[in-house]
Structures are given as C-alpha cells and as structure tokens.
Design a protein around this motif. Structure first.
Motif, PDB file in Angstrom:
ATOM      1  N   ASP A   9      -1.172 -53.663 -24.250  1.00  0.00           N
ATOM      2  CA  ASP A   9      -1.336 -51.762 -24.175  1.00  0.00           C
ATOM      3  C   ASP A   9      -1.995 -51.019 -24.909  1.00  0.00           C
ATOM      4  N   PHE A  12      -5.681 -52.171 -23.372  1.00  0.00           N
ATOM      5  CA  PHE A  12      -6.232 -51.703 -22.637  1.00  0.00           C
ATOM      6  C   PHE A  12      -6.685 -49.863 -22.282  1.00  0.00           C
ATOM      7  N   SER A  13      -5.248 -49.057 -23.336  1.00  0.00           N
ATOM      8  CA  SER A  13      -5.935 -47.862 -24.014  1.00  0.00           C
ATOM      9  C   SER A  13      -7.153 -47.960 -24.138  1.00  0.00           C
ATOM     10  N   SER A  14      -7.620 -49.078 -25.587  1.00  0.00           N
ATOM     11  CA  SER A  14      -8.959 -49.417 -25.631  1.00  0.00           C
ATOM     12  C   SER A  14     -10.252 -49.287 -24.597  1.00  0.00           C
ATOM     13  N   ILE A  15      -9.403 -49.978 -23.726  1.00  0.00           N
ATOM     14  CA  ILE A  15     -10.438 -50.503 -22.351  1.00  0.00           C
ATOM     15  C   ILE A  15     -10.694 -49.240 -21.860  1.00  0.00           C
ATOM     16  N   ARG A  16      -9.851 -48.228 -21.480  1.00  0.00           N
ATOM     17  CA  ARG A  16      -9.838 -46.932 -20.667  1.00  0.00           C
ATOM     18  C   ARG A  16     -10.601 -46.315 -21.491  1.00  0.00           C
ATOM     19  N   LEU A  17     -10.471 -45.703 -22.744  1.00  0.00           N
ATOM     20  CA  LEU A  17     -11.292 -44.717 -23.803  1.00  0.00           C
ATOM     21  C   LEU A  17     -12.596 -45.383 -22.909  1.00  0.00           C
ATOM     22  N   PHE A  19     -14.465 -46.481 -20.778  1.00  0.00           N
ATOM     23  CA  PHE A  19     -14.781 -45.684 -19.636  1.00  0.00           C
ATOM     24  C   PHE A  19     -14.836 -44.924 -19.103  1.00  0.00           C
ATOM     25  N   LEU A  20     -13.630 -44.206 -20.247  1.00  0.00           N
ATOM     26  CA  LEU A  20     -13.648 -42.584 -20.074  1.00  0.00           C
ATOM     27  C   LEU A  20     -14.925 -41.824 -20.696  1.00  0.00           C
TER      28      LEU A  20
END
Length: 104
Positions: A9, A12-17, A19-20
């Motif tokens: 989790d 994936f949160s770091s990857i989402r950050l 990309f944002l």
C-alpha cells in the motif's frame, strides 16, 4: 501478512504521489504557456505591425524621392541624391580625374 499489505500500500501510494506530481507539473506548464502566449503574442504582433508600417513608410518616401529625381533629370535639371553623384576617381598620384567639372 499485514506488514506485506502495508508495504505494498505504501509503495503504490508513493507511485500515485509521483504520478500526481508529474501531472500537476504538466498542467501548470500548460497553463503557464497558455497565459504567456495569450499575453505575449498580441504584443509581439503589434510590435511587428508597427515595424512593418514604419519600413513601408520609409520605402514609400524613398520611392517618391527617386521618382522626383528621375522626373527632374528628364527635365534637364540634373537633380540627384548625393549618394549617386559621380565624383570621378583618383589616378595613381591621388589626383581627381573625370569628376564634375573635369574634362575627360
């Protein structure tokens, strides 16, 4: 098992950050370019139009002067601009020859 789920989790949160952040940078760059183009482009166009108008006026003025010189030359007045008056040439000793008022 709970620890593996938390690690996944977090990854994936770091990857989402990331990309944002990239998406936000692209949007900000697009806004910057749009605002810059909408503000700068009209000023550049106005400046170019003024420069073109000034050059056009100078070309018209030069053409009018050239036409006047040609018409006065036809009438025998010998009117010409100082740039195109034949001033003769210099011989090897540096003396003028063949200019206005000189016999050839």
């Amino acid at each position: 098992m709970r620890i593996i789920g938390d690690v996944i989790d977090n990854v994936f949160s770091s990857i989402r950050l990331v990309f944002l952040l990239i998406f936000g940078a692209v949007v900000l760059f697009g806004l910057f370019m749009t605002v810059g183009a909408s503000y700068v482009a009209p000023q550049v166009a106005d400046s170019a139009a003024e420069r073109i108008e000034r050059l056009g006026n100078e070309a018209i003025k030069a053409e009018v002067e050239a036409k006047l010189a040609r018409e006065m030359g036809k009438d025998g007045w010998g009117y010409d601009s100082a740039r195109s008056v034949d001033r003769g040439s210099l011989n090897d000793e540096g003396e003028a020859q063949g200019g206005w008022g000189e016999e050839n």
